[in-house]
Design a protein around this motif. Sequence first.
Motif, PDB file in Angstrom:
ATOM      1  N   VAL A  29     -17.851  11.434  25.117  1.00 11.14           N
ATOM      2  CA  VAL A  29     -18.714  10.392  24.560  1.00 11.14           C
ATOM      3  C   VAL A  29     -19.753   9.958  25.592  1.00 11.14           C
ATOM      4  O   VAL A  29     -20.940   9.797  25.272  1.00 11.14           O
ATOM      5  CB  VAL A  29     -17.874   9.186  24.068  1.00 11.14           C
ATOM      6  N   PHE A  32     -22.423  12.581  25.773  1.00 16.95           N
ATOM      7  CA  PHE A  32     -23.371  12.479  24.657  1.00 16.95           C
ATOM      8  C   PHE A  32     -24.411  11.396  24.912  1.00 16.95           C
ATOM      9  O   PHE A  32     -25.602  11.604  24.708  1.00 16.95           O
ATOM     10  CB  PHE A  32     -22.639  12.171  23.344  1.00 16.95           C
ATOM     11  N   GLY A  36     -27.981  12.636  26.091  1.00 23.65           N
ATOM     12  CA  GLY A  36     -28.887  12.368  24.972  1.00 23.65           C
ATOM     13  C   GLY A  36     -30.049  11.476  25.385  1.00 23.65           C
ATOM     14  O   GLY A  36     -31.180  11.667  24.948  1.00 23.65           O
ATOM     15  N   CYS A  43     -30.007  14.072  18.202  1.00 24.13           N
ATOM     16  CA  CYS A  43     -28.696  14.566  17.773  1.00 24.13           C
ATOM     17  C   CYS A  43     -27.585  14.042  18.684  1.00 24.13           C
ATOM     18  O   CYS A  43     -26.551  13.563  18.206  1.00 24.13           O
ATOM     19  CB  CYS A  43     -28.706  16.096  17.749  1.00 24.13           C
ATOM     20  N   LEU A  44     -27.793  14.133  19.995  1.00 22.82           N
ATOM     21  CA  LEU A  44     -26.768  13.655  20.927  1.00 22.82           C
ATOM     22  C   LEU A  44     -26.616  12.140  20.865  1.00 22.82           C
ATOM     23  O   LEU A  44     -25.504  11.619  20.958  1.00 22.82           O
ATOM     24  CB  LEU A  44     -27.084  14.104  22.345  1.00 22.82           C
ATOM     25  N   ALA A  46     -27.210  10.280  18.209  1.00 23.85           N
ATOM     26  CA  ALA A  46     -26.518   9.984  16.953  1.00 23.85           C
ATOM     27  C   ALA A  46     -25.024  10.316  17.086  1.00 23.85           C
ATOM     28  O   ALA A  46     -24.176   9.595  16.552  1.00 23.85           O
ATOM     29  CB  ALA A  46     -27.139  10.767  15.807  1.00 23.85           C
ATOM     30  N   SER A  47     -24.681  11.390  17.813  1.00 28.50           N
ATOM     31  CA  SER A  47     -23.280  11.721  18.056  1.00 28.50           C
ATOM     32  C   SER A  47     -22.615  10.637  18.904  1.00 28.50           C
ATOM     33  O   SER A  47     -21.463  10.269  18.656  1.00 28.50           O
ATOM     34  CB  SER A  47     -23.157  13.074  18.762  1.00 28.50           C
ATOM     35  N   PHE A  48     -23.331  10.128  19.892  1.00 27.40           N
ATOM     36  CA  PHE A  48     -22.830   9.029  20.721  1.00 27.40           C
ATOM     37  C   PHE A  48     -22.549   7.802  19.859  1.00 27.40           C
ATOM     38  O   PHE A  48     -21.482   7.180  19.967  1.00 27.40           O
ATOM     39  CB  PHE A  48     -23.861   8.708  21.810  1.00 27.40           C
ATOM     40  N   ALA A  50     -21.948   7.757  16.596  1.00 22.98           N
ATOM     41  CA  ALA A  50     -20.831   8.038  15.691  1.00 22.98           C
ATOM     42  C   ALA A  50     -19.498   7.943  16.428  1.00 22.98           C
ATOM     43  O   ALA A  50     -18.526   7.380  15.895  1.00 22.98           O
ATOM     44  CB  ALA A  50     -21.002   9.416  15.062  1.00 22.98           C
ATOM     45  N   CYS A  51     -19.437   8.482  17.645  1.00 17.10           N
ATOM     46  CA  CYS A  51     -18.197   8.404  18.421  1.00 17.10           C
ATOM     47  C   CYS A  51     -17.850   6.958  18.756  1.00 17.10           C
ATOM     48  O   CYS A  51     -16.689   6.554  18.664  1.00 17.10           O
ATOM     49  CB  CYS A  51     -18.323   9.231  19.696  1.00 17.10           C
ATOM     50  N   SER A 160     -28.180   2.735  21.450  1.00 23.24           N
ATOM     51  CA  SER A 160     -28.322   4.152  21.101  1.00 23.24           C
ATOM     52  C   SER A 160     -29.169   4.328  19.848  1.00 23.24           C
ATOM     53  O   SER A 160     -29.998   5.242  19.779  1.00 23.24           O
ATOM     54  CB  SER A 160     -26.957   4.806  20.923  1.00 23.24           C
ATOM     55  N   CYS A 164     -32.746   6.115  19.690  1.00 19.02           N
ATOM     56  CA  CYS A 164     -32.898   7.214  18.743  1.00 19.02           C
ATOM     57  C   CYS A 164     -34.128   6.994  17.848  1.00 19.02           C
ATOM     58  O   CYS A 164     -34.918   7.915  17.623  1.00 19.02           O
ATOM     59  CB  CYS A 164     -31.633   7.343  17.907  1.00 19.02           C
TER      60      CYS A 164
END
Length: 174
Positions: A29, A32, A36, A43-44, A46-48, A50-51, A160, A164
């Motif tokens: 995490v 990311f 990112g 993308c990274l 958004a992954s951060f 989400a995690c 984040s 983003c």
Amino acid sequence: MREISALRLQLHLLAVYILLGAGGLMMVVGFFGCFGAIRESQCLLASFFACLLIIFGAEITAGVFGFLNKEQIAEEIQKFYSDSIADNNINGTAIVLIYHKTLNCCGATNFEKNPELCPDQTEDTDCHTAILNFFDEKLLIIGYIGIGIAGVMIIGMIFSMVLCCAIRNSREVI
């Protein structure tokens, strides 16, 4: 008796594996979020987000579960203490001594005090009562720490998403 010790060892190893997995997850995490932000990757980031959202949900669930089952958790710790007293091996004695030193108590009840396990004990408190008192005293502190960690996670999620969106808007301008 030997089966109980083997089961207890498996549970302790399971706890170690869970902690190792949680540490690895936190490293991913963090990667990311950091990578990112450096590479300006939506993308990274958004992954951060989400995690962090999944971990936030798990923390809320664990907090609610712990608060609602406070009595059962205290009973399990008391049972673990009683089982450690029943074990006449060096591990059981070490666990009991840690309980006695940390909680400043002696024995499972007022009638079961072992002078060998607590020779310098001046308190009259039994450890079952001390465990319940510890939970009652420290529950608010644990709750405040959990709320603080949740606040930091919410700030991380907000930053984040702001970053983003800023990356997306800067690419639309170019």
